[in-house]
Enzyme design. Structure first.
Site, PDB file in Angstrom:
ATOM      1  N   LYS A  42      38.328  36.748  47.448  1.00 46.65           N
ATOM      2  CA  LYS A  42      38.913  37.979  47.940  1.00 46.65           C
ATOM      3  C   LYS A  42      38.597  39.142  47.017  1.00 46.65           C
ATOM      4  O   LYS A  42      38.787  40.286  47.388  1.00 46.65           O
ATOM      5  CB  LYS A  42      40.459  37.881  47.984  1.00 46.65           C
ATOM      6  CG  LYS A  42      41.037  36.811  48.798  1.00 46.65           C
ATOM      7  CD  LYS A  42      42.582  36.916  48.684  1.00 46.65           C
ATOM      8  CE  LYS A  42      43.113  35.573  48.338  1.00 46.65           C
ATOM      9  NZ  LYS A  42      44.558  35.562  48.104  1.00 46.65           N
ATOM     10  N   GLY A  43      38.139  38.826  45.816  1.00 45.19           N
ATOM     11  CA  GLY A  43      37.966  39.859  44.793  1.00 45.19           C
ATOM     12  C   GLY A  43      37.067  41.003  45.211  1.00 45.19           C
ATOM     13  O   GLY A  43      37.195  42.115  44.699  1.00 45.19           O
ATOM     14  N   ASP A  98      32.520  40.534  43.094  1.00 42.28           N
ATOM     15  CA  ASP A  98      33.229  41.423  42.173  1.00 42.28           C
ATOM     16  C   ASP A  98      32.708  41.298  40.744  1.00 42.28           C
ATOM     17  O   ASP A  98      32.435  42.285  40.079  1.00 42.28           O
ATOM     18  CB  ASP A  98      34.754  41.199  42.231  1.00 42.28           C
ATOM     19  CG  ASP A  98      35.173  39.743  41.990  1.00 42.28           C
ATOM     20  OD1 ASP A  98      34.293  38.858  41.871  1.00 42.28           O
ATOM     21  OD2 ASP A  98      36.380  39.487  41.923  1.00 42.28           O
ATOM     22  N   ASP A 101      30.681  36.152  35.930  1.00 45.98           N
ATOM     23  CA  ASP A 101      31.297  35.817  34.644  1.00 45.98           C
ATOM     24  C   ASP A 101      30.569  34.593  34.064  1.00 45.98           C
ATOM     25  O   ASP A 101      29.495  34.747  33.488  1.00 45.98           O
ATOM     26  CB  ASP A 101      32.791  35.576  34.892  1.00 45.98           C
ATOM     27  CG  ASP A 101      33.583  35.324  33.624  1.00 45.98           C
ATOM     28  OD1 ASP A 101      33.102  35.649  32.536  1.00 45.98           O
ATOM     29  OD2 ASP A 101      34.715  34.810  33.726  1.00 45.98           O
ATOM     30  N   PHE A 152      39.558  40.116  29.826  1.00 47.85           N
ATOM     31  CA  PHE A 152      39.977  39.852  31.197  1.00 47.85           C
ATOM     32  C   PHE A 152      40.321  41.171  31.879  1.00 47.85           C
ATOM     33  O   PHE A 152      41.202  41.903  31.436  1.00 47.85           O
ATOM     34  CB  PHE A 152      41.156  38.882  31.263  1.00 47.85           C
ATOM     35  CG  PHE A 152      41.317  38.286  32.629  1.00 47.85           C
ATOM     36  CD1 PHE A 152      40.485  37.251  33.035  1.00 47.85           C
ATOM     37  CD2 PHE A 152      42.237  38.797  33.521  1.00 47.85           C
ATOM     38  CE1 PHE A 152      40.591  36.724  34.322  1.00 47.85           C
ATOM     39  CE2 PHE A 152      42.347  38.271  34.806  1.00 47.85           C
ATOM     40  CZ  PHE A 152      41.526  37.233  35.205  1.00 47.85           C
ATOM     41  N   VAL A 153      39.588  41.489  32.929  1.00 48.32           N
ATOM     42  CA  VAL A 153      39.753  42.786  33.589  1.00 48.32           C
ATOM     43  C   VAL A 153      40.393  42.622  34.959  1.00 48.32           C
ATOM     44  O   VAL A 153      40.205  41.603  35.631  1.00 48.32           O
ATOM     45  CB  VAL A 153      38.403  43.526  33.706  1.00 48.32           C
ATOM     46  CG1 VAL A 153      37.840  43.841  32.323  1.00 48.32           C
ATOM     47  CG2 VAL A 153      37.377  42.727  34.512  1.00 48.32           C
ATOM     48  N   ASP A 159      41.832  40.338  40.271  1.00 51.95           N
ATOM     49  CA  ASP A 159      43.234  39.967  40.115  1.00 51.95           C
ATOM     50  C   ASP A 159      43.510  39.148  38.868  1.00 51.95           C
ATOM     51  O   ASP A 159      42.615  38.580  38.254  1.00 51.95           O
ATOM     52  CB  ASP A 159      43.664  39.104  41.306  1.00 51.95           C
ATOM     53  CG  ASP A 159      43.087  37.679  41.207  1.00 51.95           C
ATOM     54  OD1 ASP A 159      41.858  37.543  41.107  1.00 51.95           O
ATOM     55  OD2 ASP A 159      43.879  36.713  41.192  1.00 51.95           O
ATOM     56  N   ARG A 165      45.190  43.684  42.228  1.00 52.15           N
ATOM     57  CA  ARG A 165      44.017  43.983  43.053  1.00 52.15           C
ATOM     58  C   ARG A 165      44.056  45.402  43.593  1.00 52.15           C
ATOM     59  O   ARG A 165      43.017  46.011  43.850  1.00 52.15           O
ATOM     60  CB  ARG A 165      43.931  43.021  44.249  1.00 52.15           C
ATOM     61  CG  ARG A 165      43.636  41.569  43.899  1.00 52.15           C
ATOM     62  CD  ARG A 165      43.234  40.815  45.171  1.00 52.15           C
ATOM     63  NE  ARG A 165      43.336  39.364  45.058  1.00 52.15           N
ATOM     64  CZ  ARG A 165      42.385  38.567  44.578  1.00 52.15           C
ATOM     65  NH1 ARG A 165      41.262  39.083  44.127  1.00 52.15           N
ATOM     66  NH2 ARG A 165      42.547  37.259  44.535  1.00 52.15           N
TER      67      ARG A 165
HETATM   68  P1  IMP Z   1      32.548  32.857  37.434  1.00 54.66           P
HETATM   69  O1  IMP Z   1      32.380  31.684  38.361  1.00 54.66           O
HETATM   70  O2  IMP Z   1      33.040  32.417  36.082  1.00 54.66           O
HETATM   71  O3  IMP Z   1      31.326  33.729  37.339  1.00 54.66           O
HETATM   72  O4  IMP Z   1      33.748  33.703  37.936  1.00 54.66           O
HETATM   73  C1  IMP Z   1      33.767  34.262  39.143  1.00 54.66           C
HETATM   74  C2  IMP Z   1      35.158  34.581  39.611  1.00 54.66           C
HETATM   75  O5  IMP Z   1      36.140  34.480  38.581  1.00 54.66           O
HETATM   76  C3  IMP Z   1      35.160  36.007  40.046  1.00 54.66           C
HETATM   77  O6  IMP Z   1      34.771  36.122  41.387  1.00 54.66           O
HETATM   78  C4  IMP Z   1      36.583  36.413  39.777  1.00 54.66           C
HETATM   79  O7  IMP Z   1      37.383  36.141  40.904  1.00 54.66           O
HETATM   80  C5  IMP Z   1      37.041  35.552  38.628  1.00 54.66           C
HETATM   81  N1  IMP Z   1      36.969  36.288  37.330  1.00 54.66           N
HETATM   82  C6  IMP Z   1      36.105  36.109  36.320  1.00 54.66           C
HETATM   83  N2  IMP Z   1      36.334  36.955  35.306  1.00 54.66           N
HETATM   84  C7  IMP Z   1      37.388  37.705  35.701  1.00 54.66           C
HETATM   85  C8  IMP Z   1      38.106  38.803  35.089  1.00 54.66           C
HETATM   86  O8  IMP Z   1      37.830  39.284  33.979  1.00 54.66           O
HETATM   87  N3  IMP Z   1      39.136  39.304  35.821  1.00 54.66           N
HETATM   88  C9  IMP Z   1      39.481  38.845  37.052  1.00 54.66           C
HETATM   89  N4  IMP Z   1      38.830  37.848  37.668  1.00 54.66           N
HETATM   90  C10 IMP Z   1      37.792  37.275  36.983  1.00 54.66           C
HETATM   91 MG    MG Z   2      39.879  35.970  41.197  1.00 55.29          MG
END
Ligand code: IMP
Ligand code: MG
Length: 180
Positions: A42-43, A98, A101, A152-153, A159, A165
């Site tokens: 949903k981000g 969004d 990470d 963490f943003v 969220d 959000r």
């Molecule tokens: P990844 O799989 O670690 O790349 O993370 C992807 C998902 O983790 C994103 O789509 C976000 O929903 C969540 N996420 C990662 N870092 C953050 C952050 O700093 N704030 C909020 N959500 C995050």
């Molecule tokens: Mg999330």
């Protein structure tokens, strides 16, 4: 909400201007390609709604919903909760997300959509947090809004436990909020 924010990282004006620039690039690169723009729920919803209006070519909107993240820690396992509804075989597809990470979520989405044999598949992510990348993830988003530091943003769709959000800007969440 504001009291939980340690620092404003990206203002509404900064986000708006960057989206306008990205929109110009995508408009040029996808002219005559009739792309399918896939948002990862949903981000992405706030970014998606703003971004799509700056992609000034005929395109179709679609969404995927995956599940992977609990609080601030990735669980590692991912499932497709809702798949795209369009038949993307032979289509030009752009994934909107969004934040990139660890990269695990986007790698999962990318692999999943590649199996459907699109003509092309690219990634457009609003935020990129390179410091936390999983070394096994080789994927590189072609279009990136901003690089962010290892914090963490929240806000603008992002969220913490489903909150924040609706903040119109992106800020660093005070660690006390998730450490308590
Ligand atoms: P990844 O799989 O670690 O790349 O993370 C992807 C998902 O983790 C994103 O789509 C976000 O929903 C969540 N996420 C990662 N870092 C953050 C952050 O700093 N704030 C909020 N959500 C995050
Ligand atoms: Mg999330």
């Amino acid at each position: 909400m504001e009291k939980d924010i340690q620092e404003v990282l990206l203002t509404e004006a900064q986000i708006r201007e960057r989206i306008r620039q990205l929109g110009e690039v995508l408009t040029e690169e996808y002219a005559d390609k009739n792309p399918v723009i896939v948002g990862v729920m949903k981000g992405v919803v706030i970014f998606y709604a703003d971004m799509i209006r700056h992609i000034k070519v005929p395109c179709q909107m679609d969404f995927m919903w995956i599940s992977s993240y609990e609080g601030t820690n990735s669980t590692g396992s991912m499932i497709v909760k809702r798949d795209v509804s369009a038949d993307i075989k032979g289509r030009h597809v752009v994934i909107l997300e969004d934040i990139f990470d660890t990269g695990n979520s986007l790698q999962f989405v990318y692999n999943h959509l590649m199996e459907k044999e699109p003509a092309s598949l690219e990634i457009c992510t609003l935020l990129d947090k390179p410091s936390r990348r999983n070394p096994a993830v080789t994927l590189k988003p072609k279009y990136v809004g901003f690089q962010v530091p290892n914090a963490f943003v929240v806000g603008y769709g992002l969220d913490y436990n489903e909150y924040y959000r609706n903040m119109p800007y992106i800020g660093v969440l005070r660690p006390e909020v998730y450490e308590k």
